[in-house]
Design a protein around this motif. Structure first.
Motif, PDB file in Angstrom:
ATOM      1  N   ALA A  71       0.810  -1.215   0.000  1.00 49.52           N
ATOM      2  CA  ALA A  71       0.000   0.000   0.000  1.00 49.52           C
ATOM      3  C   ALA A  71       0.843   1.265   0.000  1.00 49.52           C
ATOM      4  N   PHE A  72       1.957   1.263   0.744  1.00 44.73           N
ATOM      5  CA  PHE A  72       2.739   2.490   0.909  1.00 44.73           C
ATOM      6  C   PHE A  72       4.126   2.422   0.273  1.00 44.73           C
ATOM      7  N   GLY A  73       4.561   1.245  -0.177  1.00 49.39           N
ATOM      8  CA  GLY A  73       5.881   1.124  -0.771  1.00 49.39           C
ATOM      9  C   GLY A  73       6.991   1.134   0.247  1.00 49.39           C
ATOM     10  N   MET A  74       6.696   0.897   1.512  1.00 46.31           N
ATOM     11  CA  MET A  74       7.734   0.820   2.551  1.00 46.31           C
ATOM     12  C   MET A  74       7.232  -0.077   3.673  1.00 46.31           C
ATOM     13  N   SER A  75       8.148  -0.447   4.558  1.00 41.37           N
ATOM     14  CA  SER A  75       7.814  -1.421   5.583  1.00 41.37           C
ATOM     15  C   SER A  75       6.971  -0.803   6.694  1.00 41.37           C
ATOM     16  N   ALA A  76       6.284  -1.678   7.426  1.00 39.90           N
ATOM     17  CA  ALA A  76       5.504  -1.213   8.576  1.00 39.90           C
ATOM     18  C   ALA A  76       6.424  -0.615   9.637  1.00 39.90           C
ATOM     19  N   GLY A  77       7.676  -1.146   9.724  1.00 41.37           N
ATOM     20  CA  GLY A  77       8.636  -0.617  10.698  1.00 41.37           C
ATOM     21  C   GLY A  77       8.942   0.852  10.451  1.00 41.37           C
ATOM     22  N   ALA A  78       9.087   1.235   9.166  1.00 41.08           N
ATOM     23  CA  ALA A  78       9.381   2.637   8.844  1.00 41.08           C
ATOM     24  C   ALA A  78       8.214   3.537   9.254  1.00 41.08           C
ATOM     25  N   VAL A 108       9.969  22.136   1.448  1.00 41.95           N
ATOM     26  CA  VAL A 108      11.010  21.426   2.194  1.00 41.95           C
ATOM     27  C   VAL A 108      10.590  19.993   2.519  1.00 41.95           C
ATOM     28  N   VAL A 109       9.380  19.822   3.022  1.00 48.93           N
ATOM     29  CA  VAL A 109       8.965  18.511   3.540  1.00 48.93           C
ATOM     30  C   VAL A 109       8.947  17.422   2.459  1.00 48.93           C
ATOM     31  N   LEU A 149      14.306  12.503  -0.499  1.00 46.67           N
ATOM     32  CA  LEU A 149      15.725  12.209  -0.305  1.00 46.67           C
ATOM     33  C   LEU A 149      15.938  11.018   0.621  1.00 46.67           C
ATOM     34  N   LEU A 150      15.091  10.867   1.638  1.00 51.00           N
ATOM     35  CA  LEU A 150      15.340   9.852   2.665  1.00 51.00           C
ATOM     36  C   LEU A 150      14.586   8.545   2.434  1.00 51.00           C
ATOM     37  N   ILE A 151      13.427   8.589   1.785  1.00 45.19           N
ATOM     38  CA  ILE A 151      12.569   7.398   1.729  1.00 45.19           C
ATOM     39  C   ILE A 151      12.341   6.899   0.303  1.00 45.19           C
ATOM     40  N   SER A 152      11.711   7.702  -0.553  1.00 42.83           N
ATOM     41  CA  SER A 152      11.290   7.191  -1.855  1.00 42.83           C
ATOM     42  C   SER A 152      11.010   8.337  -2.818  1.00 42.83           C
ATOM     43  N   HIS A 153      11.112   8.047  -4.139  1.00 45.91           N
ATOM     44  CA  HIS A 153      10.767   9.028  -5.162  1.00 45.91           C
ATOM     45  C   HIS A 153       9.353   8.819  -5.683  1.00 45.91           C
ATOM     46  N   SER A 154       8.649   7.838  -5.161  1.00 45.35           N
ATOM     47  CA  SER A 154       7.293   7.552  -5.623  1.00 45.35           C
ATOM     48  C   SER A 154       6.281   8.416  -4.864  1.00 45.35           C
ATOM     49  N   ARG A 183       3.334   7.740  -4.437  1.00 45.17           N
ATOM     50  CA  ARG A 183       2.517   6.849  -3.614  1.00 45.17           C
ATOM     51  C   ARG A 183       2.996   6.897  -2.162  1.00 45.17           C
ATOM     52  N   VAL A 184       4.306   7.124  -1.984  1.00 43.15           N
ATOM     53  CA  VAL A 184       4.895   7.233  -0.642  1.00 43.15           C
ATOM     54  C   VAL A 184       4.986   8.698  -0.203  1.00 43.15           C
ATOM     55  N   ILE A 185       5.400   9.571  -1.145  1.00 37.82           N
ATOM     56  CA  ILE A 185       5.691  10.968  -0.782  1.00 37.82           C
ATOM     57  C   ILE A 185       4.448  11.682  -0.239  1.00 37.82           C
ATOM     58  N   VAL A 186       3.296  11.485  -0.894  1.00 38.43           N
ATOM     59  CA  VAL A 186       2.093  12.234  -0.493  1.00 38.43           C
ATOM     60  C   VAL A 186       1.671  11.921   0.951  1.00 38.43           C
ATOM     61  N   PRO A 187       1.463  10.636   1.333  1.00 40.15           N
ATOM     62  CA  PRO A 187       1.048  10.402   2.730  1.00 40.15           C
ATOM     63  C   PRO A 187       2.137  10.715   3.748  1.00 40.15           C
ATOM     64  N   LEU A 188       3.415  10.409   3.393  1.00 40.28           N
ATOM     65  CA  LEU A 188       4.470  10.681   4.375  1.00 40.28           C
ATOM     66  C   LEU A 188       4.730  12.171   4.550  1.00 40.28           C
ATOM     67  N   SER A 189       4.455  12.970   3.520  1.00 37.46           N
ATOM     68  CA  SER A 189       4.622  14.422   3.661  1.00 37.46           C
ATOM     69  C   SER A 189       3.661  14.976   4.713  1.00 37.46           C
ATOM     70  N   ALA A 190       2.491  14.347   4.847  1.00 34.80           N
ATOM     71  CA  ALA A 190       1.562  14.773   5.900  1.00 34.80           C
ATOM     72  C   ALA A 190       2.168  14.481   7.279  1.00 34.80           C
ATOM     73  N   LEU A 191       2.757  13.297   7.433  1.00 37.52           N
ATOM     74  CA  LEU A 191       3.340  12.895   8.723  1.00 37.52           C
ATOM     75  C   LEU A 191       4.565  13.751   9.066  1.00 37.52           C
ATOM     76  N   VAL A 192       5.483  13.879   8.088  1.00 34.51           N
ATOM     77  CA  VAL A 192       6.713  14.650   8.328  1.00 34.51           C
ATOM     78  C   VAL A 192       6.394  16.138   8.481  1.00 34.51           C
ATOM     79  N   GLY A 193       5.426  16.644   7.689  1.00 28.09           N
ATOM     80  CA  GLY A 193       5.042  18.050   7.810  1.00 28.09           C
ATOM     81  C   GLY A 193       4.486  18.369   9.190  1.00 28.09           C
ATOM     82  N   ALA A 194       3.701  17.446   9.746  1.00 30.64           N
ATOM     83  CA  ALA A 194       3.152  17.648  11.091  1.00 30.64           C
ATOM     84  C   ALA A 194       4.274  17.724  12.125  1.00 30.64           C
ATOM     85  N   ALA A 195       5.247  16.786  12.036  1.00 28.92           N
ATOM     86  CA  ALA A 195       6.373  16.786  12.994  1.00 28.92           C
ATOM     87  C   ALA A 195       7.250  18.021  12.787  1.00 28.92           C
TER      88      ALA A 195
END
Length: 347
Positions: A6-13, A277-278, A284-289, A291-303
């Motif tokens: 679903a996210f292109g990365m592990s549950a651990g990440a 920036v986010v 740079l750290l996770i993925s160029h897709s 599919r990953v960038i959009v949801p993780l940008s919400a998480l990283v942007g919040a932090a």
């Protein structure tokens, strides 16, 4: 469906990302002019969880500070940061330009102008469940992004013309903001200017409740369309051959990202560069897709914005810096690094 699929990365990440967000949240809730012990904050939060019953060591005054000031501000900062991060990632995908950002495309300035008209002159655009300030900010954001796209189309639709069109729109709406503010009386002008610098000042949960529906609905739309951004990256003809309608996908993504930006601007003012920036940090750290960038940008942007807000409240304590000033100090050098990196990669 597995988490990796679903996210292109592990549950651990994902767990590590959420843990970082929680850690930043605890640090933010305990930091400020009136410091609160981290253990006491932790206990007070768990005291509200049914069947756990950890007794809080905070006094009644400290609990008031935590629940009426710190937590609403933290929640607002996370919502604004997540919204701007997700909108920035979506703009970069739909325009196929890593420099696209709500601020650089003029969307923030357009939203700010609409909000200034609503705040300063009492312009009433409320409609149904939509409050007048987000509605006015959305109209300004939509005009700005459509004008930027029209300028880019007339100049050859290249990434450079899109960026220059956005800069032109940002300058135009900034000038319009200045003119509008000059027409206000001194007290009202000071209030509007303080808001425009970007701030997360809030007492109570009203602003959180105002932004939350927009963040939930628009965030869900962008999350559903994240795969379309990967398809659009290979070109319109290829997208059509895969069964995607590029024009419709762009319209939906731009509309949702503009409404999300407008809602965030309406409650926090202009906070620049988070949307630039986010997504790059995630890329740079996770993925160029996307599919990953959009949801993780919400998480990283919040932090990210929660962490920046700690600096805004503590660097000049007991005075407070506008959050937008710190994000500009961080974002401007980062923008220069992205430009230099792109130049080096093409030479």
């Amino acid at each position: 469906m597995s988490v990796r699929r679903a996210f292109g990365m592990s549950a651990g990440a994902i767990v590590i990302g959420i843990a970082v967000l929680v850690a930043v949240g605890l640090l933010s809730a305990s930091s400020g002019a009136a410091g609160l012990p981290v253990g006491g904050v932790f206990g007070a939060l768990f005291d509200w969880v049914p069947f756990i019953g950890i007794e809080s060591s905070l006094s009644a005054t400290q609990e008031n500070i935590l629940f009426e000031i710190r937590l609403p501000r933290l929640a607002l900062g996370m919502l604004v940061g997540g919204s701007l991060g997700m909108a920035g990632a979506s703009y970069q995908g739909v325009f196929r330009n890593p420099l696209a950002d709500p601020y650089l495309l003029g969307v923030s300035a357009g939203a700010g102008f609409g909000a200034v008209l609503a705040l300063g002159f009492g312009l009433d655009l409320s409609w149904g469940p939509f409050d007048t300030v987000p509605a006015a900010a959305f109209m300004g954001a939509l005009v700005a992004v459509v004008a930027s796209m029209a300028i880019a189309r007339g100049g050859g639709a290249s990434p450079a013309t899109l960026l220059l069109g956005g800069v032109a729109m940002a300058a135009l709406f900034s000038a319009a903001q200045t003119y509008a503010i000059q027409q206000l009386n001194e007290t009202r002008a000071r209030e509007v200017l303080s808001w425009l610098f970007g701030q997360l000042n809030t007492t109570g949960w009203k602003q959180v409740g105002l932004l939350l529906p927009y963040a939930a609905v628009c965030g869900a739309v962008l999350f559903v369309h994240r795969r379309h951004l990967d398809v659009l990256r290979v070109g319109d003809d290829e997208a059509r051959s895969l069964g995607l309608n590029p024009a419709r996908s762009r319209l939906v993504v731009i509309g949702a990202a503009s409404l999300l930006t407008a809602a965030a601007v309406s409650v926090s003012g202009l906070i620049a560069f988070v949307g630039l920036v986010v997504p790059h940090i995630v890329r740079l750290l996770i993925s160029h897709s996307y599919r990953v960038i959009v949801p993780l940008s919400a998480l990283v942007g919040a932090a990210f914005l929660a962490f920046v807000d700690i600096g805004a409240r503590t660097l000049l304590a007991p005075s407070e810096l506008p959050v937008g000033v710190i994000t500009a100090f961080v974002g401007a050098p980062f923008f220069a690094l992205v430009l230099w990196r792109d130049r080096w990669s093409t030479t």
